[in-house]
Design an enzyme around this catalytic site. Structure first.
Site, PDB file in Angstrom:
ATOM      1  N   GLY A 260     -10.634  36.123  47.931  1.00  0.00           N
ATOM      2  CA  GLY A 260      -9.859  36.618  46.790  1.00  0.00           C
ATOM      3  C   GLY A 260     -10.162  38.048  46.372  1.00  0.00           C
TER       4      GLY A 260
ATOM      5  CG  ASP B 288     -10.712  29.205  36.039  1.00  0.00           C
ATOM      6  OD1 ASP B 288     -10.208  29.329  34.929  1.00  0.00           O
ATOM      7  OD2 ASP B 288     -10.444  28.240  36.778  1.00  0.00           O
TER       8      ASP B 288
ATOM      9  CE  LYS C  31      -7.292  31.645  35.261  1.00  0.00           C
ATOM     10  NZ  LYS C  31      -6.660  30.444  35.811  1.00  0.00           N
TER      11      LYS C  31
ATOM     12  CG  PHE D 182      -2.940  28.982  39.342  1.00  0.00           C
ATOM     13  CD1 PHE D 182      -4.287  28.702  39.507  1.00  0.00           C
ATOM     14  CD2 PHE D 182      -2.196  29.334  40.453  1.00  0.00           C
ATOM     15  CE1 PHE D 182      -4.891  28.788  40.766  1.00  0.00           C
ATOM     16  CE2 PHE D 182      -2.776  29.414  41.712  1.00  0.00           C
ATOM     17  CZ  PHE D 182      -4.127  29.136  41.873  1.00  0.00           C
ATOM     18  CB  VAL D 183      -2.701  34.848  37.980  1.00  0.00           C
ATOM     19  CG1 VAL D 183      -2.220  34.869  36.541  1.00  0.00           C
ATOM     20  CG2 VAL D 183      -4.229  34.902  38.032  1.00  0.00           C
TER      21      VAL D 183
HETATM   22  P1  5GP Z   1     -14.649  29.438  38.667  1.00  0.00           P
HETATM   23  O1  5GP Z   1     -15.786  28.947  39.482  1.00  0.00           O
HETATM   24  O2  5GP Z   1     -14.998  30.589  37.743  1.00  0.00           O
HETATM   25  O3  5GP Z   1     -13.960  28.318  37.943  1.00  0.00           O
HETATM   26  O4  5GP Z   1     -13.534  29.909  39.656  1.00  0.00           O
HETATM   27  C1  5GP Z   1     -13.584  31.067  40.367  1.00  0.00           C
HETATM   28  C2  5GP Z   1     -12.613  30.988  41.532  1.00  0.00           C
HETATM   29  O5  5GP Z   1     -11.513  30.096  41.265  1.00  0.00           O
HETATM   30  C3  5GP Z   1     -11.977  32.322  41.777  1.00  0.00           C
HETATM   31  O6  5GP Z   1     -12.753  33.107  42.636  1.00  0.00           O
HETATM   32  C4  5GP Z   1     -10.636  31.937  42.390  1.00  0.00           C
HETATM   33  O7  5GP Z   1     -10.784  31.748  43.779  1.00  0.00           O
HETATM   34  C5  5GP Z   1     -10.305  30.597  41.759  1.00  0.00           C
HETATM   35  N1  5GP Z   1      -9.371  30.752  40.638  1.00  0.00           N
HETATM   36  C6  5GP Z   1      -9.632  30.588  39.330  1.00  0.00           C
HETATM   37  N2  5GP Z   1      -8.541  30.821  38.578  1.00  0.00           N
HETATM   38  C7  5GP Z   1      -7.573  31.170  39.450  1.00  0.00           C
HETATM   39  C8  5GP Z   1      -6.196  31.570  39.291  1.00  0.00           C
HETATM   40  O8  5GP Z   1      -5.618  31.667  38.201  1.00  0.00           O
HETATM   41  N3  5GP Z   1      -5.521  31.850  40.443  1.00  0.00           N
HETATM   42  C9  5GP Z   1      -6.096  31.772  41.665  1.00  0.00           C
HETATM   43  N4  5GP Z   1      -5.315  32.083  42.716  1.00  0.00           N
HETATM   44  N5  5GP Z   1      -7.367  31.410  41.861  1.00  0.00           N
HETATM   45  C10 5GP Z   1      -8.097  31.119  40.757  1.00  0.00           C
END
Ligand code: 5GP
Length: 184
Positions: free
Chosen positions: A51, A110, A138, A159-160
Site C-alpha cells: 500500500g 486504521d 482514520k 473505506f478508501v
Molecule cells: P490497521 O492495522 O491500522 O487496522 O490497518 C492498516 C492496514 O489496513 C493498512 O496498511 C491498509 O492496508 C489496510 N486498510 C485500513 N483501512 C483501509 C482503507 O480504508 N482502504 C484500504 N484499501 N486499506 C485499508
C-alpha cells in the site's frame, strides 16, 4: 473465477476524497518538514508493502537529505475491509535497521494494530531512532494508540482506494484517493 459459496459483493466508487494535486501538495509539505527535522542526518526509510509503495516513491523525492530505503511486507486485508488484528511478516527487511535513523512509511493507520506490531518488532532490532509517516489516518477507528509523527490527512471512517491502496489488489494505480462503497 468460481464464486460458489461466496456472498456477492458489488462495489462502486462513491466520490473522490483527495485529489491528485491536494495529495502532491501535502507530500511536498511533509518532505520539507522531514528535511528540516533530520537536517545533517542520514535517513533510512522503511516502506510497508504494498500500500505505501506509491506514497514512498513520492515522499523520498521530496526529502532533500542523504537517504537509503528498504521494504517490508505484512499480511494484507485481501478482500476484507476489516482488520483481523493478526499481523505477520510476508517479506522481511533486506538490511538491518540497527543504529539507523528509521522512518517507517505507511499508507493508512486504521485500528493501529499493524503499526503497533511493526514498531515493537523494529525496536527489537535497535534502530538509533524510529518515527512513523502515514499518508492517511482514520482516528475514529483506532483500537490501539500509536504515535504517528507525520500524518498527511486525517480522514473519516470510510473505506478508501487509490494512490497505492487497494480493494482485492485493484485500484492501486488511481492517482487520487476515492471512497469505495461495498454492498452485499
Ligand atoms: P490497521 O492495522 O491500522 O487496522 O490497518 C492498516 C492496514 O489496513 C493498512 O496498511 C491498509 O492496508 C489496510 N486498510 C485500513 N483501512 C483501509 C482503507 O480504508 N482502504 C484500504 N484499501 N486499506 C485499508
Amino acid at each position: 473465477m468460481d464464486n460458489r459459496g461466496e456472498s456477492r459483493v458489488s462495489e462502486s466508487i462513491e466520490r473522490i476524497l483527495l485529489d491528485k494535486e491536494t495529495i502532491q501538495n501535502r507530500i511536498r509539505e511533509l518532505g520539507s518538514q522531514i528535511t528540516q527535522d533530520y537536517a545533517g542526518k542520514r535517513l533510512h526509510l522503511i516502506a510497508i508493502l504494498k500500500g505505501a509503495s506509491i506514497f514512498h516513491a513520492d515522499i523520498v523525492r521530496s526529502i532533500a537529505l542523504e537517504i537509503s530505503f528498504d521494504f517490508i511486507a505484512v499480511g494484507s486485508y485481501g478482500k476484507l475491509t476489516q482488520s483481523s488484528g493478526e499481523v505477520r511478516i510476508l517479506k522481511d527487511l533486506d538490511e538491518s535497521p540497527e543504529g539507523k535513523d528509521v522512518l517507517l512509511v505507511e499508507d493508512i493507520v486504521d485500528t493501529g494494530l499493524t503499526l503497533h506490531y511493526l514498531v515493537r518488532t523494529l525496536k527489537e532490532r535497535h534502530p538509533k531512532s524510529l518515527k512513523i509517516a502515514s499518508l492517511l489516518s482514520k482516528p475514529a477507528r483506532r483500537k490501539i494508540d500509536v504515535p504517528v509523527d507525520y500524518i498527511g490527512f486525517e480522514i473519516p471512517d470510510e473505506f478508501v482506494v487509490g494512490y497505492g491502496l487497494d480493494y482485492d489488489q485493484r485500484y492501486r494505480n488511481l492517482p487520487d484517493i476515492r471512497i469505495l462503497r461495498l454492498k452485499t
